[in-house]
Design an enzyme around this catalytic site. Structure first.
Site, PDB file in Angstrom:
ATOM      1  N   ASP A  62      57.804  26.723  86.866  1.00 15.74           N
ATOM      2  CA  ASP A  62      57.163  25.360  87.189  1.00 15.74           C
ATOM      3  C   ASP A  62      56.996  25.438  85.227  1.00 15.74           C
ATOM      4  OD1 ASP A  62      57.956  24.688  89.939  1.00 15.74           O
ATOM      5  OD2 ASP A  62      55.941  26.334  89.799  1.00 15.74           O
ATOM      6  N   HIS A 178      49.523  23.883  99.256  1.00 11.27           N
ATOM      7  CA  HIS A 178      49.037  25.186  98.906  1.00 11.27           C
ATOM      8  C   HIS A 178      48.826  25.675 100.315  1.00 11.27           C
ATOM      9  CE1 HIS A 178      51.135  23.261  94.765  1.00 11.27           C
ATOM     10  NE2 HIS A 178      51.702  24.322  95.038  1.00 11.27           N
ATOM     11  N   ASP A 250      60.328  25.561  98.833  1.00  5.90           N
ATOM     12  CA  ASP A 250      58.650  25.470  98.268  1.00  5.90           C
ATOM     13  C   ASP A 250      58.493  26.802  98.604  1.00  5.90           C
ATOM     14  OD1 ASP A 250      57.171  24.768  96.767  1.00  5.90           O
ATOM     15  OD2 ASP A 250      56.163  23.091  96.940  1.00  5.90           O
TER      16      ASP A 250
END
Length: 338
Positions: A62, A178, A250
């Protein structure tokens, strides 16, 4: 290529890492800040990963810019995408030029240490989301489209494939997936008229090679979050929007994924819903559990799509630093942002 993207714990490989890399279900690996010490070291780590795997492996990071940039020491500082338009005094031509340079410079540097892709760019709009914010190009979907296309053109110009995230848009929901399970209660038409626009435009123009779904539930469409939803991934994304690139889940260890159950349930549900590659990060035990016990398949069409994401031949770090292209990009970007 296998459907699991794993991670490793340190700046060099353990015996356990080497063993897991050889598992037939492992087809990818994602790197984090904890794996990085310097450009030389990360290039050596990547080389040992490729050697240990002894098969084609998609290596990712990322590296969007701003606060989401895993490698810093020795790498160019890429600004947050939300800073580009203001830095160009709200001039879209100038901002697009900046976005192009950021995309090209980021991709050049990441590939120079033998990494295939950075999961970028963010196509979410800058709405009320706390986890998106300046990771997004802008609050206006039309500006997101212009700037994202320029950024992706920059990535493509040096041979890196682009991954748009987080389909169909994480910008209009406040909770952070998250640590929470965000629920966006708007109806489908509200999403279509705003958040979905950049994704639709990127797919239609052929800019985006892969997408990563949001761990968000949109109850008007489905009671499952997007990465586990056949309606979102098969009906809407594949059929209605005609997307034929890679779908990455994800990270399945995120709190928002726990709505589906344990790791085995999550990985099976994500693959059944239509994810080509499943990210299992920051939980080694879960990764081993899935590799040992989950009912996953190596799907040929998924493997072919994932293989398309591998980079071509690239320069080493030293060759890159000596290249005119890198020198121009890094000095030009530094000047414009000073």
């Amino acid at each position: 290529m296998g459907p699991i993207m794993m991670d490793v714990l340190d700046t060099s490989l353990s015996e356990e890492d080497k063993e897991i890399l050889q598992h037939p279900l492992v087809g990818g690996l994602i790197l984090f800040s904890r794996n990085f010490h310097s450009p030389t070291q990360i290039a050596q780590l990547v080389s040992s990963i490729r050697q240990a795997a002894n098969k084609p492996l998609l290596i990712a990071v990322d590296h969007e810019g701003g606060r989401v940039q895993r490698f810093r020491q020795g790498f160019s500082q890429i600004p947050a995408m939300g800073e580009l338009f203001p830095a160009a005094q709200n001039n879209i031509e100038k901002a697009s030029q900046l976005a192009y340079q950021c995309g090209a410079l980021m991709a050049l540097e990441v590939q120079a240490v033998d990494i295939d892709i950075s999961f970028a760019p963010v196509l979410d709009i800058n709405g009320i989301s706390e986890v998106i914010g300046l990771r997004s190009f802008h609050a206006d979907p039309q500006l997101v489209i212009s700037l994202a296309q320029a950024f992706i053109n920059g990535m493509h110009s040096v041979g890196m494939k682009a991954t748009g995230k987080h389909f169909p848009g994480h910008g209009s929901v406040k909770a952070d997936s998250h640590i929470d399970l965000p629920i966006d209660n708007r109806d489908f038409s509200a999403i279509t008229e705003l958040d979905l626009l950049p994704f639709q435009a990127m797919i239609a123009s052929g800019h985006v090679d892969a997408l990563m779904p949001a761990h968000v539930i949109y109850p008007d469409v489905d009671d499952k979050s997007v990465g586990f939803s056949t309606i979102w991934l098969q009906e809407i994304l594949r059929k209605q929007l005609n997307f034929n690139g890679v779908i990455f889940s994800d990270d399945l260890s995120m709190e928002a994924a726990s709505s589906i159950g344990g790791y085995i349930e999550r990985s099976e549900a994500a693959q059944q819903a239509g994810c080509d590659m499943l990210l299992l990060c920051n939980n080694r035990q879960a990764c081993i559990e899935v590799l040992d016990s989950a009912n996953l398949v190596i799907d040929n069409s998924s493997s072919e799509r994932i293989t398309q994401m591998l980079k071509g031949q690239t320069m080493s770090w030293l060759q890159m630093q000596q290249s005119e292209l890198w020198q121009q990009l890094s000095s030009s970007l530094a000047q414009q942002l000073s």
